[in-house]
Motif scaffolding. Structure first.
Motif, mmCIF file in Angstrom:
data_model
loop_
_atom_site.group_PDB
_atom_site.id
_atom_site.type_symbol
_atom_site.label_atom_id
_atom_site.label_comp_id
_atom_site.label_asym_id
_atom_site.label_seq_id
_atom_site.Cartn_x
_atom_site.Cartn_y
_atom_site.Cartn_z
ATOM 1 N N LEU A 155 122.653 58.665 29.287
ATOM 2 C CA LEU A 155 123.772 58.927 29.916
ATOM 3 C C LEU A 155 124.147 57.316 30.062
ATOM 4 C CD1 LEU A 155 126.238 60.419 30.885
ATOM 5 C CD2 LEU A 155 125.074 60.601 33.053
ATOM 6 N N GLY A 156 123.634 56.465 30.852
ATOM 7 C CA GLY A 156 124.044 55.083 31.047
ATOM 8 C C GLY A 156 124.527 54.702 29.806
ATOM 9 N N LYS A 157 123.657 54.545 28.876
ATOM 10 C CA LYS A 157 123.863 53.958 27.351
ATOM 11 C C LYS A 157 125.202 54.368 26.782
ATOM 12 C CE LYS A 157 119.052 52.862 26.600
ATOM 13 N NZ LYS A 157 117.916 53.273 25.732
ATOM 14 N N LEU A 158 125.547 55.771 27.128
ATOM 15 C CA LEU A 158 126.730 56.076 26.536
ATOM 16 C C LEU A 158 127.956 55.961 27.291
ATOM 17 C CD1 LEU A 158 125.735 60.057 25.777
ATOM 18 C CD2 LEU A 158 126.148 58.137 24.086
ATOM 19 N N ALA B 221 118.527 59.357 37.922
ATOM 20 C CA ALA B 221 118.161 60.651 38.140
ATOM 21 C C ALA B 221 116.689 60.650 38.254
ATOM 22 C CB ALA B 221 118.766 61.529 37.179
ATOM 23 N N PRO B 222 115.748 60.749 39.141
ATOM 24 C CA PRO B 222 114.475 60.504 39.072
ATOM 25 C C PRO B 222 113.688 61.787 38.336
ATOM 26 C CG PRO B 222 115.228 61.211 41.399
ATOM 27 C CD PRO B 222 116.373 60.760 40.582
ATOM 28 N N ARG B 223 114.442 62.726 38.297
ATOM 29 C CA ARG B 223 113.689 63.972 37.636
ATOM 30 C C ARG B 223 114.158 64.144 36.120
ATOM 31 N NH1 ARG B 223 114.171 67.419 42.670
ATOM 32 N NH2 ARG B 223 112.244 66.613 43.945
ATOM 33 N N ASP B 224 115.032 63.390 35.638
ATOM 34 C CA ASP B 224 115.546 63.440 34.237
ATOM 35 C C ASP B 224 115.200 62.172 33.655
ATOM 36 O OD1 ASP B 224 117.075 63.512 32.189
ATOM 37 O OD2 ASP B 224 118.931 64.546 33.217
ATOM 38 N N PHE B 225 114.267 62.438 32.569
ATOM 39 C CA PHE B 225 113.858 61.457 31.737
ATOM 40 C C PHE B 225 114.552 61.224 30.450
ATOM 41 C CE2 PHE B 225 110.580 62.523 34.689
ATOM 42 C CZ PHE B 225 110.025 61.168 34.792
ATOM 43 N N TYR B 226 115.744 61.949 30.231
ATOM 44 C CA TYR B 226 116.350 61.678 28.914
ATOM 45 C C TYR B 226 117.703 61.220 29.367
ATOM 46 C CZ TYR B 226 118.502 62.374 24.641
ATOM 47 O OH TYR B 226 119.291 62.145 23.410
ATOM 48 N N TRP B 227 118.530 62.045 30.243
ATOM 49 C CA TRP B 227 119.764 61.333 30.505
ATOM 50 C C TRP B 227 119.682 60.281 31.632
ATOM 51 C CZ3 TRP B 227 122.922 62.729 26.827
ATOM 52 C CH2 TRP B 227 122.846 63.880 26.505
ATOM 53 N N GLY B 228 118.607 60.287 32.377
ATOM 54 C CA GLY B 228 118.509 59.354 33.465
ATOM 55 C C GLY B 228 117.315 58.415 33.142
ATOM 56 N N ILE B 229 117.031 57.622 34.192
ATOM 57 C CA ILE B 229 115.821 56.996 34.311
ATOM 58 C C ILE B 229 114.643 57.422 34.554
ATOM 59 C CG2 ILE B 229 117.111 54.727 34.378
ATOM 60 C CD1 ILE B 229 116.209 54.807 37.402
ATOM 61 N N GLY B 230 114.730 58.809 35.074
ATOM 62 C CA GLY B 230 113.437 59.087 35.656
ATOM 63 C C GLY B 230 113.019 58.584 36.551
ATOM 64 N N ASN B 231 111.301 58.019 36.604
ATOM 65 C CA ASN B 231 110.800 57.413 37.525
ATOM 66 C C ASN B 231 110.639 55.868 37.200
ATOM 67 O OD1 ASN B 231 108.904 57.314 35.391
ATOM 68 N ND2 ASN B 231 107.282 58.435 36.648
ATOM 69 N N GLY B 232 111.550 55.749 36.530
ATOM 70 C CA GLY B 232 111.686 54.256 35.542
ATOM 71 C C GLY B 232 111.133 54.028 34.244
ATOM 72 N N THR B 233 110.706 55.033 33.871
ATOM 73 C CA THR B 233 110.587 55.136 32.317
ATOM 74 C C THR B 233 111.349 56.039 31.451
ATOM 75 O OG1 THR B 233 108.806 56.926 32.727
ATOM 76 C CG2 THR B 233 107.811 54.942 33.028
#
Length: 86
Positions: free
Chosen positions: A65-68, A48-60
């Motif tokens: 969500l992936g970890k869970l 999810a390029p715009r989600d920096f918590y649940w997703g990977i954001g722009n890679g950072t």
């Protein structure tokens, strides 16, 4: 809906709430449980390029969500079905 207020303790409980939702989803639906288990030991990424918590954001992002999902998968793989909530 981002206009609704979050519960006051959301930052503290959001991971547990998501874990419980994922557990319910995958433990009640054998098709998606089997799909999750078919990933074996692959690293799961919420792309999810715009989600920096649940997703990977722009890679950072944190990719929570992936970890869970990987934790749920490991719980199924190990047969440790007694853990319902952390």
């Amino acid at each position: 809906n981002k206009t609704l207020p979050l519960r006051p303790d959301w930052e503290r409980v959001k991971d547990d709430v998501m874990w419980a939702a994922l557990w319910s989803k995958f433990s009640q639906n054998s098709d998606i449980k089997d799909l999750l288990l078919s990933t074996e030991d692959a690293i799961l990424i919420e792309d999810a390029p715009r989600d920096f918590y649940w997703g990977i954001g722009n890679g950072t992002g944190k990719n929570i969500l992936g970890k869970l999902l990987m934790e749920i998968r490991t719980t199924f793989q190990n047969g440790n079905l007694t853990k319902l909530f952390s």
